[in-house]
Design a protein around this motif. Structure first.
Motif, PDB file in Angstrom:
ATOM      1  N   UNK A  45       0.850 -20.604 -24.876  1.00 18.15           N
ATOM      2  CA  UNK A  45       1.995 -21.519 -24.793  1.00 18.15           C
ATOM      3  C   UNK A  45       1.682 -22.900 -25.362  1.00 18.15           C
ATOM      4  N   UNK A  46       2.728 -23.632 -25.665  1.00 13.12           N
ATOM      5  CA  UNK A  46       2.569 -24.977 -26.217  1.00 13.12           C
ATOM      6  C   UNK A  46       2.507 -26.010 -25.094  1.00 13.12           C
ATOM      7  N   UNK A  47       1.786 -27.091 -25.391  1.00  4.79           N
ATOM      8  CA  UNK A  47       1.615 -28.210 -24.465  1.00  4.79           C
ATOM      9  C   UNK A  47       1.887 -29.498 -25.214  1.00  4.79           C
ATOM     10  N   UNK A  48       2.239 -30.545 -24.476  1.00  4.13           N
ATOM     11  CA  UNK A  48       2.445 -31.863 -25.048  1.00  4.13           C
ATOM     12  C   UNK A  48       1.486 -32.829 -24.359  1.00  4.13           C
ATOM     13  N   UNK A  49       0.761 -33.627 -25.149  1.00  8.06           N
ATOM     14  CA  UNK A  49      -0.138 -34.625 -24.581  1.00  8.06           C
ATOM     15  C   UNK A  49       0.707 -35.738 -23.965  1.00  8.06           C
ATOM     16  N   UNK A  50       0.466 -36.020 -22.686  1.00  8.63           N
ATOM     17  CA  UNK A  50       1.245 -37.054 -22.000  1.00  8.63           C
ATOM     18  C   UNK A  50       0.371 -38.169 -21.429  1.00  8.63           C
ATOM     19  N   UNK A  51      -0.919 -38.076 -21.624  1.00  3.45           N
ATOM     20  CA  UNK A  51      -1.836 -39.112 -21.145  1.00  3.45           C
ATOM     21  C   UNK A  51      -3.222 -38.850 -21.692  1.00  3.45           C
TER      22      UNK A  51
END
Length: 77
Positions: A45-51
């Motif tokens: 699955x895809x992830x988004x960097x948030x920190x």
């Protein structure tokens, strides 16, 4: 790196995905990335960097901790 025709002068098959690897710390916030070079989004699955050490699972909306030195991948179309 995946098997490809890159650099051979032959056209890439339609839908071919090239992967680029980075350390998690090298990504910008909001960048989308994957943990494997696998185009199957059910398995990868895809992830988004948030920190600095956090990523958002875009499917489940869960925030996870990620080591800054971990190698992750982005799709290059």
């Amino acid at each position: 790196m995946s098997d490809s025709n890159y650099g051979t002068g032959e056209p890439q098959p339609l839908g071919t995905v090239e992967w680029s690897g980075y350390r998690f710390s090298e990504l910008n916030e909001q960048d989308i990335f994957y943990f494997e070079e696998n185009p199957n989004t059910t398995q990868n699955p895809s992830f988004r960097k948030v920190g600095d050490n956090q990523a958002l699972d875009l499917k489940n909306r869960n925030i996870i901790e990620v080591k800054s030195t971990l190698r992750v991948f982005q799709k290059e179309y």
